[in-house]
Design an enzyme around this catalytic site. Structure first.
Site, PDB file in Angstrom:
ATOM      1  CG  HIS A  74     123.003 178.726  53.830  1.00  0.00           C
ATOM      2  ND1 HIS A  74     122.991 178.927  52.486  1.00  0.00           N
ATOM      3  CD2 HIS A  74     122.722 177.402  54.015  1.00  0.00           C
ATOM      4  CE1 HIS A  74     122.725 177.783  51.870  1.00  0.00           C
ATOM      5  NE2 HIS A  74     122.549 176.846  52.780  1.00  0.00           N
ATOM      6  CG  HIS A  99     116.472 172.110  54.392  1.00  0.00           C
ATOM      7  ND1 HIS A  99     117.409 172.655  55.244  1.00  0.00           N
ATOM      8  CD2 HIS A  99     116.870 172.439  53.136  1.00  0.00           C
ATOM      9  CE1 HIS A  99     118.330 173.290  54.527  1.00  0.00           C
ATOM     10  NE2 HIS A  99     118.024 173.171  53.250  1.00  0.00           N
ATOM     11  CG  HIS A 153     126.041 173.250  51.944  1.00  0.00           C
ATOM     12  ND1 HIS A 153     126.271 174.600  52.097  1.00  0.00           N
ATOM     13  CD2 HIS A 153     124.704 173.109  51.814  1.00  0.00           C
ATOM     14  CE1 HIS A 153     125.113 175.240  52.045  1.00  0.00           C
ATOM     15  NE2 HIS A 153     124.143 174.371  51.871  1.00  0.00           N
ATOM     16  CG  ASP A 198     121.830 172.991  54.330  1.00  0.00           C
ATOM     17  OD1 ASP A 198     121.973 174.223  54.283  1.00  0.00           O
ATOM     18  OD2 ASP A 198     121.757 172.267  53.313  1.00  0.00           O
TER      19      ASP A 198
HETATM   20 ZN   LIG Z   1     122.161 174.838  52.326  1.00  0.00          ZN
END
Ligand SMILES: [Zn+2]
Length: 316
Positions: free
Chosen positions: A88, A274, A247, A251
């Site tokens: 973030h 991720h 969100h 990311d």
């Molecule tokens: Zn996140």
């Protein structure tokens, strides 16, 4: 399809912070209070982390080659010293055009704050940016690069408009989260309003499992949207109707920044996270013939009147 202007590819020179930033907060996974100091840095430093609580900590550059874990968060490390949950903060640097900074931290993870990049964005904007003497380099995608894992994928292709564009969709087996998608043309100063304030989220049913594994000790309704089978537990509700997918875009921005330069390209992502984001960055770096690094002199940035942006955001 709606477009938001979020990330500014119009900058010509490298930037750092004008003033140092200091803040403290709880680590999501350790639950400990962690102190952070972010210092201005000279040209071509990149974003570098240093652990002040570890004697002779190495400088750990926020770069793909230093990624050591991608489960639940993105973690970088060197010689056994690691910093977790950098994504973030990295998204805030990337979205606001901070190329160089040294992040001093006295714990193993960046504080989670409110689960979004909101505090980081406010602090960077309060500090202001300082323009440096060297040109900023942009990584311009020339040919598509794709990574996939079953039905999940991320693909980056050339952008006809010389912009950084993201088209992201999620599809969870949950009534609140089935099929949300977000398309953004990332430019200008609306990064903060479009995705910067979108919080991380988690399922109540996963929380127990995470805690059993020693994770999410600092997790609370103050730093995540928590979803049960039937409702959103946060009293204040959502910041955007599609906060979850926004969100995921945040990311993705943090993760893609580890390629080492602002990217000009068009990303299409479906159910990525991720790990897959990191694999895309590795794949980009593996195929240097499919992109080039350029001093980018963009066409004039198109200013979209603020009221039109708000209308567009409301219509998503
Ligand atoms: Zn996140």
């Amino acid at each position: 399809m709606a477009y938001l202007l979020l990330y500014n590819p119009g900058m010509k020179m490298q930037n750092t912070l004008r003033n140092k930033i200091e803040f403290s907060g709880i680590g999501l996974h350790t639950g400990h209070e962690i102190n952070v100091k972010i210092l201005p840095a000279k040209e071509d430093t990149g974003i570098v982390f240093i652990r002040k609580d570890v004697p002779s900590s190495p400088f750990i550059k926020a770069a793909a080659e230093n990624v050591v874990a991608t489960n639940y968060a993105t973690t970088i490390g060197k010689r056994g010293v690691a910093v977790s949950t950098i994504e973030h903060l990295m998204a805030a640097f990337y979205g606001l055009g901070v190329d160089n900074a040294v992040v001093e931290i006295d714990g193993p993870e960046v504080p989670i704050m409110d689960g979004s990049a909101s505090h980081f964005i406010d602090m960077i904007e309060t500090s202001g940016l300082k323009q440096l003497e060297s040109l900023k380099k942009y990584l311009v995608i020339k040919e598509p690069i794709k990574v996939a894992d079953r039905d999940k994928y991320v693909i980056i292709s050339p952008s006809e408009d010389n912009e950084f564009i993201v088209d992201y969709s999620i599809d969870f087996a949950h009534p609140f989260l089935t099929k949300q998608s977000f398309s953004g043309l990332f430019s200008g100063d609306v990064f903060r309003d479009g995705v910067g304030r979108a919080r991380t989220f988690g399922f109540l049913r996963d929380l127990e499992m995470l805690r059993k594994n020693g994770l999410a000790k600092g997790g609370s309704l103050d730093n995540a949207i928590v979803i049960s089978d039937t409702e959103i537990l946060n009293e204040e509700g959502l910041r955007y109707p599609d906060e979850f997918v926004r969100h995921k875009v945040l990311d993705l921005m943090g993760d893609i920044s580890l390629v080492g330069a602002p990217v000009i390209g068009q990303i299409k992502a479906h159910r990525s996270g991720h790990e897959l984001n990191h694999r895309l960055v590795q794949e980009i770096l593996k195929w240097p013939d499919r992109w080039e690094l350029v001093d980018y002199t963009p066409k004039d940035t198109v200013e979209i009147p603020r009221h039109r942006l708000i209308e567009k955001m409301a219509s998503i």
